[in-house]
Write an enzyme that holds these catalytic residues in place. Sequence first.
Site, PDB file in Angstrom:
ATOM      1  N   LYS A 131      69.930  81.554  66.586  1.00 36.96           N
ATOM      2  CA  LYS A 131      69.132  80.473  66.005  1.00 36.96           C
ATOM      3  C   LYS A 131      68.306  79.874  67.137  1.00 36.96           C
ATOM      4  O   LYS A 131      68.841  79.230  68.037  1.00 36.96           O
ATOM      5  CB  LYS A 131      70.029  79.419  65.371  1.00 36.96           C
ATOM      6  CG  LYS A 131      69.234  78.342  64.637  1.00 36.96           C
ATOM      7  CD  LYS A 131      70.146  77.478  63.781  1.00 36.96           C
ATOM      8  CE  LYS A 131      69.358  76.531  62.893  1.00 36.96           C
ATOM      9  NZ  LYS A 131      68.562  75.561  63.613  1.00 36.96           N
TER      10      LYS A 131
ATOM     11  N   CYS B 297      68.135  35.684  73.938  1.00 38.37           N
ATOM     12  CA  CYS B 297      67.825  34.298  73.563  1.00 38.37           C
ATOM     13  C   CYS B 297      69.065  33.410  73.527  1.00 38.37           C
ATOM     14  O   CYS B 297      68.980  32.229  73.201  1.00 38.37           O
ATOM     15  CB  CYS B 297      67.110  34.265  72.220  1.00 38.37           C
ATOM     16  SG  CYS B 297      68.193  34.668  70.844  1.00 38.37           S
TER      17      CYS B 297
ATOM     18  N   CYS C 115      72.086  39.167  66.347  1.00 34.99           N
ATOM     19  CA  CYS C 115      71.472  37.921  66.766  1.00 34.99           C
ATOM     20  C   CYS C 115      70.653  37.480  65.564  1.00 34.99           C
ATOM     21  O   CYS C 115      69.744  38.177  65.141  1.00 34.99           O
ATOM     22  CB  CYS C 115      70.572  38.141  67.983  1.00 34.99           C
ATOM     23  SG  CYS C 115      69.470  36.747  68.277  1.00 34.99           S
TER      24      CYS C 115
ATOM     25  N   ARG D 180      55.576  74.531  59.339  1.00 34.54           N
ATOM     26  CA  ARG D 180      56.427  74.340  58.179  1.00 34.54           C
ATOM     27  C   ARG D 180      55.995  73.126  57.358  1.00 34.54           C
ATOM     28  O   ARG D 180      56.071  73.147  56.137  1.00 34.54           O
ATOM     29  CB  ARG D 180      57.865  74.167  58.656  1.00 34.54           C
ATOM     30  CG  ARG D 180      58.806  73.803  57.550  1.00 34.54           C
ATOM     31  CD  ARG D 180      60.214  74.283  57.874  1.00 34.54           C
ATOM     32  NE  ARG D 180      61.203  73.369  57.392  1.00 34.54           N
ATOM     33  CZ  ARG D 180      62.433  73.297  57.866  1.00 34.54           C
ATOM     34  NH1 ARG D 180      62.790  74.063  58.864  1.00 34.54           N
ATOM     35  NH2 ARG D 180      63.286  72.476  57.366  1.00 34.54           N
TER      36      ARG D 180
ATOM     37  N   LYS E  23      76.213  76.238  64.097  1.00 35.25           N
ATOM     38  CA  LYS E  23      75.704  75.547  65.289  1.00 35.25           C
ATOM     39  C   LYS E  23      76.736  75.628  66.408  1.00 35.25           C
ATOM     40  O   LYS E  23      77.924  75.383  66.187  1.00 35.25           O
ATOM     41  CB  LYS E  23      75.447  74.070  64.967  1.00 35.25           C
ATOM     42  CG  LYS E  23      74.362  73.865  63.930  1.00 35.25           C
ATOM     43  CD  LYS E  23      73.008  73.745  64.576  1.00 35.25           C
ATOM     44  CE  LYS E  23      72.400  72.392  64.262  1.00 35.25           C
ATOM     45  NZ  LYS E  23      71.068  72.233  64.795  1.00 35.25           N
TER      46      LYS E  23
ATOM     47  N   LYS F 132      72.634  86.143  57.936  1.00 37.46           N
ATOM     48  CA  LYS F 132      71.864  86.363  56.709  1.00 37.46           C
ATOM     49  C   LYS F 132      72.480  87.529  55.956  1.00 37.46           C
ATOM     50  O   LYS F 132      72.861  88.525  56.572  1.00 37.46           O
ATOM     51  CB  LYS F 132      70.407  86.716  57.051  1.00 37.46           C
ATOM     52  CG  LYS F 132      69.676  85.593  57.766  1.00 37.46           C
ATOM     53  CD  LYS F 132      68.289  86.013  58.239  1.00 37.46           C
ATOM     54  CE  LYS F 132      67.656  84.883  59.043  1.00 37.46           C
ATOM     55  NZ  LYS F 132      66.457  85.301  59.783  1.00 37.46           N
TER      56      LYS F 132
ATOM     57  N   TYR G 125      44.289  93.142  87.858  1.00 40.26           N
ATOM     58  CA  TYR G 125      42.892  93.279  88.245  1.00 40.26           C
ATOM     59  C   TYR G 125      42.109  94.036  87.175  1.00 40.26           C
ATOM     60  O   TYR G 125      41.066  93.609  86.705  1.00 40.26           O
ATOM     61  CB  TYR G 125      42.812  93.994  89.594  1.00 40.26           C
ATOM     62  CG  TYR G 125      41.402  94.347  89.972  1.00 40.26           C
ATOM     63  CD1 TYR G 125      40.525  93.359  90.441  1.00 40.26           C
ATOM     64  CD2 TYR G 125      40.923  95.654  89.847  1.00 40.26           C
ATOM     65  CE1 TYR G 125      39.224  93.667  90.760  1.00 40.26           C
ATOM     66  CE2 TYR G 125      39.620  95.975  90.169  1.00 40.26           C
ATOM     67  CZ  TYR G 125      38.776  94.985  90.629  1.00 40.26           C
ATOM     68  OH  TYR G 125      37.483  95.290  90.935  1.00 40.26           O
TER      69      TYR G 125
ATOM     70  N   LEU H 274      67.791  75.748  56.586  1.00 45.13           N
ATOM     71  CA  LEU H 274      68.967  76.611  56.527  1.00 45.13           C
ATOM     72  C   LEU H 274      70.193  75.733  56.316  1.00 45.13           C
ATOM     73  O   LEU H 274      70.279  74.648  56.886  1.00 45.13           O
ATOM     74  CB  LEU H 274      69.158  77.338  57.859  1.00 45.13           C
ATOM     75  CG  LEU H 274      68.209  78.478  58.220  1.00 45.13           C
ATOM     76  CD1 LEU H 274      68.471  78.924  59.645  1.00 45.13           C
ATOM     77  CD2 LEU H 274      68.379  79.646  57.258  1.00 45.13           C
TER      78      LEU H 274
ATOM     79  N   GLU I 133      71.862  86.823  63.783  1.00 45.48           N
ATOM     80  CA  GLU I 133      70.802  86.606  64.764  1.00 45.48           C
ATOM     81  C   GLU I 133      71.044  85.317  65.529  1.00 45.48           C
ATOM     82  O   GLU I 133      71.874  84.522  65.136  1.00 45.48           O
ATOM     83  CB  GLU I 133      69.451  86.463  64.024  1.00 45.48           C
ATOM     84  CG  GLU I 133      69.168  87.574  63.063  1.00 45.48           C
ATOM     85  CD  GLU I 133      68.065  87.211  62.077  1.00 45.48           C
ATOM     86  OE1 GLU I 133      67.264  86.312  62.367  1.00 45.48           O
ATOM     87  OE2 GLU I 133      68.034  87.842  61.016  1.00 45.48           O
TER      88      GLU I 133
HETATM   89  P1  AMP Z   1      66.941  73.307  60.704  1.00 44.74           P
HETATM   90  O1  AMP Z   1      65.524  73.048  61.164  1.00 44.74           O
HETATM   91  O2  AMP Z   1      67.960  72.799  61.653  1.00 44.74           O
HETATM   92  O3  AMP Z   1      67.132  72.968  59.258  1.00 44.74           O
HETATM   93  O4  AMP Z   1      67.161  74.875  60.756  1.00 44.74           O
HETATM   94  C1  AMP Z   1      66.353  75.729  60.040  1.00 44.74           C
HETATM   95  C2  AMP Z   1      65.352  76.312  60.969  1.00 44.74           C
HETATM   96  O5  AMP Z   1      65.946  77.175  61.904  1.00 44.74           O
HETATM   97  C3  AMP Z   1      64.355  77.188  60.294  1.00 44.74           C
HETATM   98  O6  AMP Z   1      63.342  76.455  59.670  1.00 44.74           O
HETATM   99  C4  AMP Z   1      63.818  77.980  61.442  1.00 44.74           C
HETATM  100  O7  AMP Z   1      62.724  77.296  62.011  1.00 44.74           O
HETATM  101  C5  AMP Z   1      64.932  77.957  62.474  1.00 44.74           C
HETATM  102  N1  AMP Z   1      65.442  79.260  62.895  1.00 44.74           N
HETATM  103  C6  AMP Z   1      65.723  79.568  64.171  1.00 44.74           C
HETATM  104  N2  AMP Z   1      66.167  80.818  64.303  1.00 44.74           N
HETATM  105  C7  AMP Z   1      66.158  81.363  63.073  1.00 44.74           C
HETATM  106  C8  AMP Z   1      66.519  82.644  62.565  1.00 44.74           C
HETATM  107  N3  AMP Z   1      66.972  83.620  63.363  1.00 44.74           N
HETATM  108  N4  AMP Z   1      66.385  82.841  61.242  1.00 44.74           N
HETATM  109  C9  AMP Z   1      65.935  81.852  60.426  1.00 44.74           C
HETATM  110  N5  AMP Z   1      65.595  80.636  60.848  1.00 44.74           N
HETATM  111  C10 AMP Z   1      65.708  80.362  62.157  1.00 44.74           C
HETATM  112 ZN    ZN Z   2      68.408  36.944  70.336  1.00 49.05          ZN
END
Ligand code: AMP
Ligand code: ZN
Length: 665
Positions: free
Chosen positions: A115, A409, A422, A136, A312, A288, A35, A84, A113
Amino acid sequence: MTPKEAKKRIEALRKELREANYKYYVLAQPEMSDYEFDRKLEELQKLEQAYPQFYDPNSPTQRVGGEPTTEFKTVKHKYPMLSLAKSYNIQDLKDWINRITKLVDEKFTYCVELKYDGVSLSNQYIDKKLVQSLTRGDGITGDDVTVNARTIRTLPLVIQADDVPYEVFARGETMISRKNFEKINEEQKEKGGITYMNARNLAAGTLKLLDPKIVAKRNLDFIAYFLLGENLPVNNQYDALKKLEEWGFFVPHDYIKAENIDEIMDFILDWGVKRFDFPYDTDGIVVKVNEFEVQEKLGFTAKSPRWAMAYKFPAERKLTKLLSVDFQVGRTGKVTPVANLEPVTLAGTVVKRATLHNEDNMKKLDLHEGDYVYVEKAGEVIPQVVSVEKSKRKPGAKPIQFIDHCPVCNTPLIKQGADYFCVNTTTCEPQIKAQIEHFVSRKAMHIDGLGPEIIKLLFKNGLIHNVADLYDLKISDLKDLEGLGDKSAQNIINSIQKSKQQGFEKVLYGLGIRHVGETAAKILAKHFKNIDNLMHASVADITSIKGIGEKIAESIQKYFSNPKNIALIDRLKQAGLQFQIKPETEKIVDKLHGKKIVISGTFEHFSRDELKQNIEQNGGHVVSSVSKNTDYLLAGEKPGPSKVSKAQSLNVPIISEADYLRMIE
Ligand code: AMP
Ligand code: ZN
């Protein structure tokens, strides 16, 4: 109230509201009641209206979004926004650690960190105030989406601290929380609007909306992970994150300093589980090198910093029931088996269909009717069936066979490599529709207004059977079709007429010859200059061109050996399309006027000498070493590390071969 008093009150209100916003959104510890917040915001709005001389684009009142824009400017990044390097298993991560440990002498640590799976954004602050936010883009230039970024409550508009250098960049990920994603998708569904695949797509789409008022309602978040600039008050990544936090940025507490792979592993194991309860989508972790000094020594490749590595998380996998298998016919006639599944939620989205790739894969899976199958989705990849749970198979279930005739077809299918085709490219409906969609697409003839629905309609009404028919269309053919009127019919016809100006390389790409993508079309157009030369070229002629392989050459020959294709090209010529390069692209052009370019590494489409020649033909100069007067470092595969790090330290933009091709386009 005198203007002086008004100014004082305005400033006091802005400060209070900024504080309250920070506590509410970043710390999630609101102190001011809603409020009171609304009341103060209203007071500020009124004062700003009465005293427009005190307008400030970074006032808390601007969070609701300013005027709509018509387009976003493209702006060059001061520091390129790179990708990256990625690893998909622990061994790759260990290899990277071993590699970089050998490259530098001193001992160093890591900052680990999450991702975040969102959209990256770079925010420039001058004198503590947000002045520009860029996406980007291609890494070298991005879109200026500042008006939209200002609505992000977790992005400070003014940094409240005493140790902020004159110019700094806060980079990070624009995100939409999972909860918010679901809410927005629900609302879209109710309204009958489009729904989004996942939170990342929604965030990306939102950031590019032209109306900031809608953006403001979507509740984007900004999570910071990079601090860039000169004279920073910190000298390592971990402290940079702490500093960002201290300056009011949103940095979730999920990063650690690590000394070795064991500590990194702990983080991975921990977050591999915790991430499912985290409010935002994450698809891995990022390691990093912590110390900036060591980062500088390690430098960059053309695509990514050598001092960082993403790991990943393995794809999520679910068991579900196979309902049926469809066979889809694509633009080139390729038949792809697709599984229809009982819906399952996978990595945040509902999956109903998954690719089975081809016959060999189907055989390997040994699919039977009514089977239970495991589906997987890795990042942006389309879902796929990875295996069958044989223990759940009903006795007597029939195996599922690949087909031998086109499901549309009925033409007998022909096997080429692992795929079936085809070969009825001229009357098989899905092929023709897809060919036309490809032909009118932006990168080809760029005919606006002809979406898949309209193409379907035109086809159904017998108005088009191939791309040449487009040029015979008249307004009277279109205006009475369902959903079209005089105006849109006129627009479509205009757009079709305009497409006759598209260059030869676009026409060539638009023809949709198998394996001839955008780049190949460009190279071929440049080399052969017109369609007749290309038509009469031998496979050897074609493969002698750098960047063009046998697969492409054979496909070109095959295309021109079909009389129906020759007839089609004749009609397109009659219609006035460009089948030869315009003389000016042949002559010396001045796209790179006076630019000083250093080249390093090896290139896909040029030898070193060809590249030099090409740069000069375009008005640029090739220089041998990087200095502050260099305009670009053009880096191919394996560029020299010293050149790259020099360019980096002098802020000389590093461009890839693809960027270069785009520049001289
Ligand atoms: P990719 O787009 O798969 O090539 O991965 C690279 C992207 O990961 C970067 O451009 C960032 O946008 C993203 N990203 C996410 N988390 C992080 C992080 N903690 N540090 C750096 N990049 C990151
Ligand atoms: Zn066809």
